[in-house]
Enzyme design. Sequence first.
Site, PDB file in Angstrom:
ATOM      1  N   GLU A 328       0.824  -1.194   0.000  1.00 32.61           N
ATOM      2  CA  GLU A 328       0.000   0.000   0.000  1.00 32.61           C
ATOM      3  C   GLU A 328       0.865   1.254   0.000  1.00 32.61           C
ATOM      4  O   GLU A 328       1.717   1.420   0.874  1.00 32.61           O
ATOM      5  CB  GLU A 328      -0.893   0.043   1.237  1.00 32.61           C
ATOM      6  CG  GLU A 328      -1.849  -1.119   1.386  1.00 32.61           C
ATOM      7  CD  GLU A 328      -2.631  -1.034   2.684  1.00 32.61           C
ATOM      8  OE1 GLU A 328      -3.815  -1.369   2.676  1.00 32.61           O
ATOM      9  OE2 GLU A 328      -2.041  -0.634   3.720  1.00 32.61           O
ATOM     10  N   CYS A 329       0.655   2.144  -0.949  1.00 34.54           N
ATOM     11  CA  CYS A 329       1.277   3.469  -0.988  1.00 34.54           C
ATOM     12  C   CYS A 329       2.799   3.384  -0.858  1.00 34.54           C
ATOM     13  O   CYS A 329       3.483   3.079  -1.826  1.00 34.54           O
ATOM     14  CB  CYS A 329       0.670   4.364   0.078  1.00 34.54           C
ATOM     15  SG  CYS A 329       0.930   6.132  -0.247  1.00 34.54           S
TER      16      CYS A 329
END
Length: 456
Positions: A328-329
């Site tokens: 994620e990210c």
Amino acid sequence: MSMPTASCPALFIAAPASGQGKTTVTAGLARLLRNQGKVVRVFKTGPDYLDPQILAQASGQPVDQLDLWMAGEAYCRQRFYDAACEADLILVEGAMGLFDGEPSSADLAALFAIPMAIVMDVKGMAQTAAALVSGLASFRDDIHIAGLVANACGSQRHRELIESALPATIPLLAAVPRDPDLALPERHLGLVQAAEIREDLEARFEAGAQALEAAGLLEALSALPPVAFTAPQEQLAAVKPALKGRTIGVARDAAFSFIYQANLDLLEQMGATLRFFSPLTDSRLPECDALWLPGGYPELHAQQLANNCAMRLAIEAFYRADQPILAECGGLLYCLETLTDYDDTIYPMLGLLPGQGAMRGRRGCQGMQTAELPEGPVRGHAHHRSMAEGTPEPIAHGRRQRHPAPGEAIYRQNRLTATYLHLFFPNNPDAVARLFSASPAHCELQHSEAFTHAAQ
């Protein structure tokens, strides 16, 4: 059938805008009450990772994020009820201005009938502060403004000018002096991480507690009536042990720290064993069946991540073994071939996903979105100041909360799922269980269903 109810005094710390000192006041108040032996449960409105770290250290209690869209009313209601059963006081820190966003801080406060204290930086104004808080109080008739906390107040005379202009229905709860030793240090995307400056924060918490006590805020709190928090009528569904026997390796260090405690709790409730590791300092992965690479600040530690060749090789071997990975990210940036930091220095990353990541200054992307995964939709949000180029064709995009344009790209390479979106796991536990499961077969069965849902 009547649902159980727990009562507890509560106060919602809001402001007319960001940067007014909400976190400083909330943390100082939590520390003041903690020093008096009180149990204070603090919540943060919206999808924030950094403020809860600060507030957890100040209060000595875990801090949950509450968002009516991302988590749902039943989830928020359950968390408030659980807190009221054990706490002497509940504090809720708002996000942005109290009416900003859909849903807003005011929406959360109104739904649970929590009185709001308005924190306002009064530097450069006096009677105008009274006019502003009066306007905020009258904007909606379903909220109750308990009073004003005048932050950065310059003198006793300054306080008197503000207090004399306030209507009788809005008391001045406290005038906090203008003191740089009280303010919390900032960094891009918000506050610095608590673990990085723990001792400095301790000094600021204690100074804030003393300033709030001297300002008379405790007397104002003593007049707060209890708020009745009722458990949700529809009890949260019992979590299935869908990950029983599975061990999930979770990256957690200064580079990867954007982790909802609710996500960790859910994984454990589903039967998973969690093993934490550091991509910065560890040379090998823990024994595990799946990996979660959450968001954080890889750009600030890019050289150390690049130099840790042993860890890079270990994660690459895990990927080659066709084991599930969620990135994620910041985790997405780590999975790309290279990452360019703010000084335009290029560092090699894992190379699991084709593409190059680069920081792009202070302007960033943010917003609430639903990740349309093949396993099922999961709500979450995006907040980043980087860009990824040269990436493969995404399998899907996030569905924005209110805008028809496609949201963040979602990539799938073998068992690697990578996206800029931060997922809130309790929103769809079944989909999360499938994401970390042993076999990808069921994902393929649901692939067309997910895309049909995304197109609607």
